[in-house]
Motif scaffolding. Structure first.
Motif, short mmCIF file in Angstrom:
data_model
loop_
_atom_site.label_atom_id
_atom_site.label_comp_id
_atom_site.label_asym_id
_atom_site.label_seq_id
_atom_site.Cartn_x
_atom_site.Cartn_y
_atom_site.Cartn_z
N GLU A 150 0.82 -1.20 0.00
CA GLU A 150 0.00 0.00 0.00
C GLU A 150 0.86 1.26 0.00
N ILE A 151 2.03 1.20 0.64
CA ILE A 151 2.95 2.34 0.63
C ILE A 151 3.48 2.56 -0.78
N LEU A 152 3.85 1.47 -1.46
CA LEU A 152 4.38 1.56 -2.82
C LEU A 152 3.36 2.18 -3.77
N GLN A 153 2.10 1.87 -3.56
CA GLN A 153 1.04 2.40 -4.42
C GLN A 153 0.92 3.92 -4.27
N GLU A 154 1.18 4.44 -3.07
CA GLU A 154 1.01 5.87 -2.81
C GLU A 154 2.28 6.68 -3.07
N ALA A 155 3.44 6.10 -2.82
CA ALA A 155 4.71 6.83 -2.90
C ALA A 155 5.19 6.93 -4.34
N GLU A 200 17.68 -9.37 4.08
CA GLU A 200 16.41 -9.15 3.39
C GLU A 200 16.34 -9.82 2.03
N LYS A 201 15.13 -10.12 1.66
CA LYS A 201 14.90 -10.76 0.37
C LYS A 201 14.82 -9.70 -0.72
N LYS A 202 14.68 -10.12 -1.95
CA LYS A 202 14.74 -9.20 -3.09
C LYS A 202 13.36 -8.74 -3.55
N GLU A 203 12.30 -9.24 -2.92
CA GLU A 203 10.96 -8.96 -3.42
C GLU A 203 10.64 -7.47 -3.43
N ALA A 204 11.12 -6.73 -2.43
CA ALA A 204 10.79 -5.31 -2.32
C ALA A 204 11.30 -4.55 -3.55
N VAL A 205 12.55 -4.80 -3.94
CA VAL A 205 13.12 -4.13 -5.11
C VAL A 205 12.39 -4.54 -6.38
N TYR A 206 12.09 -5.82 -6.49
CA TYR A 206 11.39 -6.32 -7.68
C TYR A 206 10.01 -5.69 -7.81
N LYS A 207 9.30 -5.55 -6.69
CA LYS A 207 7.98 -4.93 -6.73
C LYS A 207 8.06 -3.48 -7.20
#
Length: 538
Positions: A268-273, A290-297
């Motif tokens: 939800e943060i990614l959608q707004e920022a 940490e995993k890589k999912e955050a960067v990939y998203k």
């Protein structure tokens, strides 16, 4: 079964690792955000940072007053004119940051297996047995057995200035802790991090609002880094606040994810920022690697992903460790748009060298980035039918890769089209030609475009070119002349062709474009967006 191993377009001779990299007009596709401070605020050093590859200057208001940062910013402006390098400005908020209050700034020695009390009474003097903090709700937030970390700037686990505490008892508003390692707290700015505990403080503090509404408005900041972003409401609140301020409605908001709360609400943060900063120092305390999912998203959403804490040792050393060099390379291969350097440039002994070395590592990693695999994933994720702009952007990248184009040239007013092209991670630079919107009130001409140009400086692979006569670049002046004199005299298509010629001439002069190169151009012709391939003659 399809293999996930890296597929290279052509075999690599291992002997090439001994060959020095060829100098390039663009040092790396991955951008570098440099924090300016004590050791990097003179015109000379900032000029060196810009030449080494810094494209965004970060101003951290966790320390230093507005006057101090204003002097640094004015030096940055002088350096930009001298080097003819565009640079964006990022204001980093303080947020709900917990600090040790050591008014005397005398060194404090803490011994392993001893007890120390954390108290909200800031009038008391900091000693080996008592540490005042700037928060009166800690005793309600923690319980026996919780971990608390104290470190200068950030806890790293290896510095002799970092402390690991374990809560042993809560007494009224005080928290008594067992010291798990011996260390000395020396100097200022010691932050306190409570692992996986909610801190009941506003994300945008009154101090932050004052700084933004004064220093931020005065300097028309390009980016706002929102520290300790925890929910989408945080970003919406900040955006609403910025809209009330003169000249900051275009400022992009980057959510800095620093704790578990931010990760839980990441989608939800990614959608707004407008972009994401992954503060790996604090995240590393709460989480396993940490995993890589955050960067990939972030990549799939087409929003810049910025990572921190990659070359900590270069704060005091001229070369990174092997592990750090690998960490930088992996950040690039994972899809990061930019590397954020904090203490390495703020108080580090070698700010220019650090930026240069990080840029070189990024450039080498980019050579083996599997663009083909990522492109297929991105297209599959977007699905069908694609939006008009998405289709044009992906087609431009596909065409450029197939014809081995030297650059992609994109005409844009808002920067959106250029960012969409960058989303598909082309292997060649994207020259984002920002066309200002010209207006007149019968007395004088005005135009927009500076914000849009600078805000692409944090996106991987985008290199803006702005038609602005106030910028010292000869390209900018030439483009502005074309725009100004053709604004009413020629049709828009003719103006674009004139600007394209200026851009190609600049690319040739800079060595980016060579005779017989192929160039992919993405532009509007009338109401239609088109992609065309130009083969340059001798």
């Amino acid at each position: 079964m399809a293999s996930n191993y890296l597929l290279l377009e052509e075999p690599i001779r291992m002997s090439t690792i001994l060959e020095p990299s060829k100098p390039s007009y663009f040092p790396a596709m991955t951008k570098i955000v440099g924090t300016l401070g004590a050791n990097s605020r003179s015109v000379e050093v900032i000029s060196g940072c810009l030449k080494a590859g810094m494209s965004v200057a970060r101003f951290d208001f966790s320390w230093g007053d507005a006057e101090y940062h204003q002097e640094t910013l004015e030096n940055l402006q002088v350096a930009v004119k001298a080097t003819k390098k565009l640079c964006a400005v990022m204001l980093d908020t303080v947020g709900p940051e917990l600090l040790i209050v050591n008014k005397s700034e005398q060194p404090i020695s803490l011994q392993e297996d001893s007890l120390v009390t954390l108290t909200p009474d800031q009038d008391k003097e900091a000693t080996s047995n008592l540490l005042p903090i700037n928060y009166n709700g800690l005793s309600k937030a923690v319980k026996k057995g919780d971990d608390i970390f104290i470190g200068q700037y950030l806890f790293t686990g290896s510095e002799t200035t970092s402390i690991w505490l374990e809560v042993s008892e809560v007494k009224d508003e005080d928290v008594v802790c067992l010291i798990k390692n011996s260390a000395t707290l020396s100097g200022a700015l010691y932050t306190l991090h409570v692992s996986q505990i909610h801190i009941d403080l506003p994300t945008l503090t009154d101090k932050d609002k004052e700084i933004i509404s004064t220093w931020g408005v005065r300097n028309k900041i390009d980016f706002l880094s929102l520290s300790y972003a925890r929910r989408a409401e945080d970003i919406r609140h900040v955006r609403e606040f910025l809209s009330t301020l003169d000249g900051l409605y275009q400022t992009q908001i980057f959510a800095k994810i620093e704790n578990v709360e931010g990760l839980v609400h990441f989608d939800e943060i990614l959608q707004e920022a407008d972009g994401i900063i992954l503060a790996r120092g604090n995240l590393g305390i709460d989480l396993p690697p940490e995993k890589k999912e955050a960067v990939y998203k972030c990549n799939i959403a087409g929003k810049p992903a910025v990572v921190t804490r990659v070359v900590d040792s270069m704060t005091d050393n001229l070369r990174p460790t092997r592990a750090e060099a690998t960490d930088v390379a992996n950040a690039v291969l994972d899809g990061s748009d930019a590397i954020l350097l904090g203490a390495e440039t703020l108080r580090g002994l070698y700010p220019v060298e650090t930026i240069s070395i990080v840029g070189k590592i990024c450039a080498e990693a980019e050579k083996v980035y599997n663009q083909d695999l990522y492109f297929k994933k991105a297209v599959k994720y977007v699905g069908e039918p694609m939006t008009h702009l998405e289709s044009i952007a992906s087609s431009a990248v596909r065409a450029a890769v197939k014809v081995k184009a030297s650059v992609i040239i994109c005409f844009t007013s808002s920067g959106r089209a250029a960012r969409l092209i960058a989303k598909y991670r082309p292997t060649m630079p994207v020259l984002s030609v920002v066309i200002p919107r010209l207006k007149t009130n019968q007395l004088r001409w005005t135009f927009s475009g500076a914000f849009e140009a600078r805000q692409t400086l944090i996106v991987r692979g985008l290199f803006p070119m702005l038609a602005d006569p106030r910028h010292p670049s000869e390209l900018c002046k030439a483009m502005y002349k074309v725009l100004f004199f053709n604004f009413q005299a020629e049709p828009k298509n003719s103006t674009n062709e004139s600007i394209l010629k200026v851009t190609l001439d600049h690319g040739k002069a800079a060595g980016v474009i060579k005779p017989r190169d192929s160039v992919v151009v993405c532009q509007k012709v009338g109401d239609a967006s088109v992609v065309k391939i130009i083969e340059l003659q001798d």
